[in-house]
Design a protein around this motif. Structure first.
Motif, PDB file in Angstrom:
ATOM      1  N   TRP A  33       2.758   6.328  -6.709  1.00  0.00           N
ATOM      2  CA  TRP A  33       1.563   7.013  -7.502  1.00  0.00           C
ATOM      3  C   TRP A  33       1.754   8.617  -7.504  1.00  0.00           C
ATOM      4  CZ3 TRP A  33      -3.431   4.432  -8.457  1.00  0.00           C
ATOM      5  CH2 TRP A  33      -4.154   4.735  -9.315  1.00  0.00           C
TER       6      TRP A  33
ATOM      7  N   TYR B 226       0.657  -1.212  -0.105  1.00  0.00           N
ATOM      8  CA  TYR B 226       0.064  -0.056  -0.010  1.00  0.00           C
ATOM      9  C   TYR B 226       0.914   1.414   0.059  1.00  0.00           C
ATOM     10  CZ  TYR B 226      -3.092   3.774   1.510  1.00  0.00           C
ATOM     11  OH  TYR B 226      -3.808   4.714   1.713  1.00  0.00           O
ATOM     12  N   GLU B 227       1.632   1.258   0.971  1.00  0.00           N
ATOM     13  CA  GLU B 227       2.494   2.378   0.996  1.00  0.00           C
ATOM     14  C   GLU B 227       3.438   2.683  -0.063  1.00  0.00           C
ATOM     15  OE1 GLU B 227       4.285   4.381   4.350  1.00  0.00           O
ATOM     16  OE2 GLU B 227       2.854   3.288   5.856  1.00  0.00           O
ATOM     17  N   SER B 228       4.037   1.543  -0.500  1.00  0.00           N
ATOM     18  CA  SER B 228       5.103   1.756  -1.847  1.00  0.00           C
ATOM     19  C   SER B 228       4.277   2.316  -2.983  1.00  0.00           C
ATOM     20  CB  SER B 228       5.576   0.343  -1.983  1.00  0.00           C
ATOM     21  OG  SER B 228       6.630  -0.028  -0.692  1.00  0.00           O
ATOM     22  N   LEU B 229       3.250   1.628  -3.146  1.00  0.00           N
ATOM     23  CA  LEU B 229       2.497   2.051  -4.580  1.00  0.00           C
ATOM     24  C   LEU B 229       2.065   3.526  -4.262  1.00  0.00           C
ATOM     25  CD1 LEU B 229      -0.082  -1.202  -5.120  1.00  0.00           C
ATOM     26  CD2 LEU B 229       1.852  -0.430  -6.248  1.00  0.00           C
ATOM     27  N   LYS B 230       1.544   3.770  -3.076  1.00  0.00           N
ATOM     28  CA  LYS B 230       0.937   5.285  -2.914  1.00  0.00           C
ATOM     29  C   LYS B 230       1.998   6.277  -2.920  1.00  0.00           C
ATOM     30  CE  LYS B 230      -1.862   7.752   0.349  1.00  0.00           C
ATOM     31  NZ  LYS B 230      -1.222   8.531   1.211  1.00  0.00           N
TER      32      LYS B 230
ATOM     33  N   SER C 276      -3.145  -3.672  -2.905  1.00  0.00           N
ATOM     34  CA  SER C 276      -2.463  -4.263  -1.414  1.00  0.00           C
ATOM     35  C   SER C 276      -3.037  -5.520  -1.063  1.00  0.00           C
ATOM     36  CB  SER C 276      -2.054  -3.153  -0.644  1.00  0.00           C
ATOM     37  OG  SER C 276      -3.217  -2.991   0.192  1.00  0.00           O
TER      38      SER C 276
ATOM     39  N   CYS D 299      -4.832   1.945  -4.439  1.00  0.00           N
ATOM     40  CA  CYS D 299      -3.615   1.146  -3.720  1.00  0.00           C
ATOM     41  C   CYS D 299      -4.065   0.159  -2.717  1.00  0.00           C
ATOM     42  CB  CYS D 299      -2.669   2.394  -3.229  1.00  0.00           C
ATOM     43  SG  CYS D 299      -1.862   3.355  -4.466  1.00  0.00           S
TER      44      CYS D 299
ATOM     45  N   VAL E  89      -6.499   7.390  -5.287  1.00  0.00           N
ATOM     46  CA  VAL E  89      -5.221   7.041  -5.035  1.00  0.00           C
ATOM     47  C   VAL E  89      -5.186   6.047  -4.066  1.00  0.00           C
ATOM     48  CG1 VAL E  89      -2.586   7.313  -4.423  1.00  0.00           C
ATOM     49  CG2 VAL E  89      -3.835   8.757  -6.307  1.00  0.00           C
ATOM     50  N   SER E  90      -5.645   6.266  -2.700  1.00  0.00           N
ATOM     51  CA  SER E  90      -5.995   5.302  -1.727  1.00  0.00           C
ATOM     52  C   SER E  90      -6.605   4.203  -1.952  1.00  0.00           C
ATOM     53  CB  SER E  90      -6.303   6.365  -0.624  1.00  0.00           C
ATOM     54  OG  SER E  90      -6.274   5.602   0.662  1.00  0.00           O
TER      55      SER E  90
END
Length: 190
Positions: free
Chosen positions: A160, A153-157, A180, A176, A172-173
């Motif tokens: 992005w 989650y944090e990596s994608l967010k 995740s 992601c 976005v949230s």
């Protein structure tokens, strides 16, 4: 492999729903739902809160200031923080998870009359330790699952938001979070 079609009984959602209603009544669809909600609220709260706390603690460890911009360090902190958060949340809320499972597993014979009765009966018949039967295997699954979920989650967010800062934070949230969830569930039997 081919089989005789007449010998196979094809299940369908409608047929199974009808069977459940006729055998157990309409309320069977929501059996265990209240305890699921009672479990998920504190579980999610504890998980998110402790994730942020564990990350903060790890980032403040001596020597970490040298590695602030290191991607590997960041991923490691996310994985360890997520795993520890998952284990913490599961440990604290496990009695409710156990009660949810036992209530949902009841079919025609009702041994437990609700959340409070199940908690009382388990403590009476099995002792306080009975509330934690099966915790070990649960933690073995939850730790890696939540570690992957938070890390992805944090990596994608982050990626992005870096590439497309104009996109809606809500979109976005949600995107992601969905990805995740898929990533942390891959490999499980559904």
């Amino acid at each position: 492999m081919h089989s005789d079609g007449a010998s196979l009984h094809k299940a369908s959602i409608f047929r199974e729903a009808s069977r459940i209603v006729s055998e157990e009544g309409i309320r069977a669809f929501w059996r265990g739902n209240l305890v699921t909600i009672a479990h998920r609220l504190p579980y999610s709260s504890i998980s998110f809160y402790t994730y942020e706390k564990y990350k903060s603690i790890m980032k403040s460890l001596p020597g970490m200031e040298k590695h602030r911009d290191n991607l590997s360090t960041d991923l490691c902190i996310r994985l360890l923080g997520g795993g520890a958060a998952g284990v913490t949340a599961a440990s604290v809320t496990y009695p409710l998870d156990l009660v949810r499972t036992r209530l949902a597993a009841q079919t025609n014979v009702l041994y437990y009359r609700g959340i409070t009765h199940a908690l009382y009966t388990i403590c009476r018949d099995e002792g306080i330790k009975g509330l934690y039967k099966g915790l070990g295997p649960t933690l073995l699954g939850v730790g890696p699952n939540i570690a992957i979920s938070f890390c992805v989650y944090e990596s994608l967010k982050s990626a992005w938001e870096f590439e497309r800062p104009q996109d809606s934070p809500v979109a976005v949230s949600l995107a992601c979070g969905s990805l995740s969830g898929v990533a942390s569930s891959t490999g499980k039997r559904i």
